[in-house]
Design an enzyme around this catalytic site. Structure first.
Site, short mmCIF file in Angstrom:
data_model
loop_
_atom_site.label_atom_id
_atom_site.label_comp_id
_atom_site.label_asym_id
_atom_site.label_seq_id
_atom_site.Cartn_x
_atom_site.Cartn_y
_atom_site.Cartn_z
N ASP A 204 0.96 -1.11 0.15
CA ASP A 204 -0.09 -0.09 -0.19
C ASP A 204 0.76 1.38 -0.13
OD1 ASP A 204 0.42 0.80 2.95
OD2 ASP A 204 0.31 -1.22 2.97
N ASP A 206 0.55 3.70 2.22
CA ASP A 206 0.34 4.25 3.76
C ASP A 206 -0.53 5.25 3.79
OD1 ASP A 206 1.28 3.83 6.20
OD2 ASP A 206 2.51 5.91 6.15
#
Ligand SMILES: CSC[C@H]1O[C@H](OP(=O)(O)O)[C@H](O)[C@@H]1O
Ligand SMILES: Nc1ncnc2[nH]cnc12
Length: 257
Positions: A204, A206
Site C-alpha cells: 500500500d 500508507d
C-alpha cells in the site's frame, strides 16, 4: 540441525507442508506457534508464523524473543523475515519486493534484547542485514522477473495503529517503506550471531496518498502477491551456502562489556 529459519508475516502463515511440528519452550515463553520443520527444494527449513497461525498476536505483542530463541535452539543460523510493508515513495509500488538494507526504529515498548544484565551487550547495528543473503535474494528475485528494489530503509512503528498523515509525511523524508515488526526481530537475531534478511512486499501507499491504508487492503495485496514470496524462497534457499562467509556472527566477539 536446521540451519535456515523463516518467519512469516501478515498473510504468510505457512510456506511448506510440515514434516514435523515442534513445541519449543524458551526462557522467554512460547513462540508465536509451534515451529514447523519441513523442506524447501530439499533444504531443511524451520518456520514460525510471526503473528500466530491464526494471526492472534498484534505487532506489539509478538513474542519476538521466544521466536528467535526457539529458532536458535533448533540450530538456525540464518533467518529470513517476511513482511508486508507500506510504501513511502511513489517508485516503491504495491506488489514490489524490497530487500531492506537499513531501518529506523520508531517502536516504543518492546523487549529489545536478550541481555538485560548482569551480562551487558551493545550489538553493532550499522549494517543490520546479512550481505550474503541480501545478494542472493535480490539476484534471484531479478532473475524471476519480479519487481525488486535492492535497497530500502524500513521505518518500524509501534502499531498496532497505522500512521497519521503528519507522521507519514515525516517518515517520507528519510525512509522508503514502513511496517511494524522488523524491530526487534532483526536486533535479537544479531545478538545471537544469526544472519537476518528482510523480504518485504509492498502492499500500500500508507496514508500519504489519497486513500489511507487499511488492514484488509494489506491482506488482499499480500494474498495476490504471495506466489512471488513462495517462488523466491523456492529458488533462493537452495542457493544459500552451507558455510557462512558473511561475518554476521563476528559481532559476538566484540559486543560484550
Ligand atoms: C495486517 S496490516 C499491518 C500488519 O502487517 C504487517 O505485518 P508483518 O510485518 O508481520 O507482515 C505490519 O507490520 C503489521 O503488523
Ligand atoms: N502502511 C503501513 N504501515 C505500517 N505497517 C504496514 N504494513 C503494511 N502496510 C503498512
Amino acid at each position: 540441525m536446521v540451519k535456515i529459519g523463516i518467519i512469516g508475516g501478515s498473510g504468510v502463515y505457512g510456506v511448506f507442508e510440515p514434516k514435523e511440528t515442534v513445541k519449543v519452550h524458551t526462557p522467554y515463553g512460547r513462540p508465536s506457534a509451534p515451529v514447523e520443520i519441513g523442506e524447501i527444494e530439499g533444504v531443511e527449513v524451520a518456520f514460525i508464523p510471526r503473528h500466530g497461525k491464526h494471526h492472534e498476536f498484534p505487532p506489539h505483542e509478538v513474542p519476538y524473543r521466544a521466536n528467535i530463541w526457539a529458532l536458535h535452539e533448533l540450530g538456525v543460523e540464518r533467518v529470513i523475515g517476511i513482511t508486508a510493508v507500506g510504501s513511502l515513495r511513489e517508485e516503491y509500488k504495491p506488489g514490489d519486493i524490497v530487500i531492506t538494507d537499513q531501518f529506523i526504529d520508531f517502536t516504543k515498548k518492546r523487549d529489545y534484547t536478550f541481555y538485560n544484565g548482569p551480562r551487558v551487550a551493545h550489538v553493532s547495528m550499522a549494517d543490520p542485514f546479512c550481505p550474503e543473503m541480501r545478494k542472493i535474494f535480490y539476484e534471484t528475485a531479478k532473475e524471476l522477473g519480479f519487481p525488486v528494489h535492492e535497497k530500502g530503509t524500513y521505518v518500524c512503528i509501534e502499531g498496532p495503529r497505522f500512521s497519521t498523515r503528519a507522521e507519514s509525511f515525516m517518515f517520507r523524508q528519510y525512509a522508503h517503506i514502513i511496517g511494524m515488526t522488523l524491530v526487534p526481530e532483526v536486533n535479537l537475531a544479531r545478538e545471537l550471531g544469526m544472519c537476518y534478511v528482510n523480504i518485504a512486499t509492498v502492499t500500500d501507499y500508507d496514508v500519504w496518498a489519497e486513500k489511507p491504508v487499511d488492514a484488509q487492503e494489506v491482506l488482499k495485496v499480500m494474498a495476490e502477491n504471495n506466489y512471488k514470496v513462495q517462488e523466491l524462497l523456492k529458488k533462493a534457499i537452495p542457493r544459500i551456502p552451507e558455510e557462512r562467509k558473511c561475518g554476521c556472527a563476528d559481532v559476538l566477539k566484540s559486543m560484550f562489556v
